[in-house]
Enzyme design. Sequence first.
Site, PDB file in Angstrom:
ATOM      1  N   CYS A 274      -3.352 -41.394 -33.490  1.00 20.82           N
ATOM      2  CA  CYS A 274      -2.137 -42.076 -33.078  1.00 20.82           C
ATOM      3  C   CYS A 274      -2.401 -42.947 -31.849  1.00 20.82           C
ATOM      4  CB  CYS A 274      -1.042 -41.052 -32.807  1.00 20.82           C
ATOM      5  SG  CYS A 274       0.621 -41.712 -32.953  1.00 20.82           S
ATOM      6  N   ASP A 275      -1.525 -43.920 -31.648  1.00 26.48           N
ATOM      7  CA  ASP A 275      -1.777 -45.055 -30.751  1.00 26.48           C
ATOM      8  C   ASP A 275      -2.446 -44.714 -29.419  1.00 26.48           C
ATOM      9  OD1 ASP A 275      -0.443 -46.351 -32.730  1.00 26.48           O
ATOM     10  OD2 ASP A 275       1.173 -47.120 -31.484  1.00 26.48           O
ATOM     11  N   LYS A 276      -1.867 -43.788 -28.654  1.00 25.23           N
ATOM     12  CA  LYS A 276      -2.349 -43.559 -27.288  1.00 25.23           C
ATOM     13  C   LYS A 276      -3.582 -42.674 -27.257  1.00 25.23           C
ATOM     14  CE  LYS A 276       1.222 -45.912 -26.539  1.00 25.23           C
ATOM     15  NZ  LYS A 276       1.643 -45.890 -27.949  1.00 25.23           N
TER      16      LYS A 276
ATOM     17  N   SER B 254       5.918 -52.309 -30.028  1.00 24.04           N
ATOM     18  CA  SER B 254       5.019 -51.710 -31.003  1.00 24.04           C
ATOM     19  C   SER B 254       4.075 -52.779 -31.528  1.00 24.04           C
ATOM     20  CB  SER B 254       5.827 -51.136 -32.165  1.00 24.04           C
ATOM     21  OG  SER B 254       5.003 -50.882 -33.279  1.00 24.04           O
TER      22      SER B 254
END
Length: 557
Positions: A125-127, A473
């Site tokens: 996931c992104d982070k 986003s």
Amino acid sequence: MTFDPRHQSRVLLDGADRAAARAFFKAIGFTDEDLKRPLVGVAHCWIEVTPCNWNHRKMAEKVKEGIRAAGGTPIEFNSISITDGISMGTEGMKASLISRETIADSVELVVRGHLFDGFVGISGCDKTIPAMVMAMARMNRPSVMLYGGSILYGEYKGRRLTVQDVFEAIGAFNAGKIDARELGEIEGRACPGAGACGGQFTANTMATAFEMLGVSPMGFNGVPAVDPKKEEIAFETGKLVMDVLRKGVLPRQIITRQALYNAIAGVMATGGSTNAVLHLLAVAKEAGVRLTIDEFDRISRKTPLLADLKPWGNYTAPEMYEAGGMAVVAKRLLDAGLLHANEMTVTGRTIGDEARAAREKPGQKVIRPLANAIAPHGGMAILRGNLAPDGCVAKLAGHEQAVFRGTARVFDREEDAFAAVKARKIKAGDVVVIRWEGPKGGPGMREMLHVTGALQGAGLGSSVALMTDGRFSGATHGFMVAHVAPEAAVGGPIAAVRNGDTIVIDTKKRKLDIELAPGEIKKRLRAVKRPKPRYTWGALAKYARLVSSASDGAVTG
């Protein structure tokens, strides 16, 4: 000099004085032979709330097998993840960017606290992706980052879907363009299994950027999460980290200024997420490399946009992989003279070597040739002006309009802006202003996909602009400006904007301005009443006290 593969664990485990430490290891099954080998951490972010990291434990097992096969002793541990797609549009989203620091801190503490000789960081996931690389740079121990891979695309009525389509379908439903049945069909088909969001959103942007940076092997991150080859790659990553460890290759030897320029060029050429600015600034800081937001703009101006990827384009990340992946983009940049070809990667090969070895699928349409670039410049720009003296980030990919002059519609929190869109109170020509959502003011700098998706779904994507001291986003597209700095919470000019003001966004001149005299802006700022902090204790309050400006990467160290 040769590098000692046990440069840390030798201190932890060798000799009579370390018998107690060995006793603890033996209690859970480690043998004397295990403890004579290098200790290699295998960090991941498995959590039972998201497809993004769903395959991490399976991947960790394969990485561990590779480490053992290459003569090391793997030790698995996990960190956390906050899933943007789930928490988007709620107070929970404020935890997302903050989690980047927590993940990096937790990996550092485990690796440092147990004197591991090196580690593999599995991200999804992104982070989690920048966090693992931040930990690599901070610790400067032999290490490799491996991305869990993209989700496959869903399908509905001949359309290839990503989660972006769900957010935009919400807007379409609220605007009366689709009914509840169709919204449900899109919701049920958009995310078919494990893997991170399937466009060139933040996860895939950072995964591809880190192949360009050299901290992940070229081609490894691009393999989709459910592809059987992903397990093979995980095994090879385990073997690779042992090679990196024996050679003593350190992250700060790879994360140089020129390597960061390569990563930025990769982001610009693929129309990647504006979050890459925050994350690459943070990685640079951890590596001790000076990098500014203006360098992103300089690179974007000369880097052609080559990859036709969602959210603004036609294709998904798995299709990019099938076309030949990031190596093909690197080859295009090499041919254009835009790649620092001699920068080293974790494989021991240079990024130029990786580019020259690219295998492009014949007839592929995802990555354009240089002669037929989508645009002569990259996918984003850095703007300044009387609303953003310290800079902000504008997304260029997906629209040709260079100037937007509109009327401010001001909101002090994201939920209020979304409610206005849902109630059809936002009209063509408006500039939606969302403030007090910056790193300190939010705190946590929420993404605005709930709002931007609703605007697109309502058919307002080309006629309405949005600016915020928060974030977007990677799935956001349209005339959008984020990371406005200074933020409202520290007295930035965005706090002075009122309903009805005229705002001008000019991407050609790189300007973001409000049509007010300087004296009027100062007068308004003196009259601003700062909202009471929403959090006065706990992790969010601590973050608000420590975090830096978005123009510096929103870091806490």
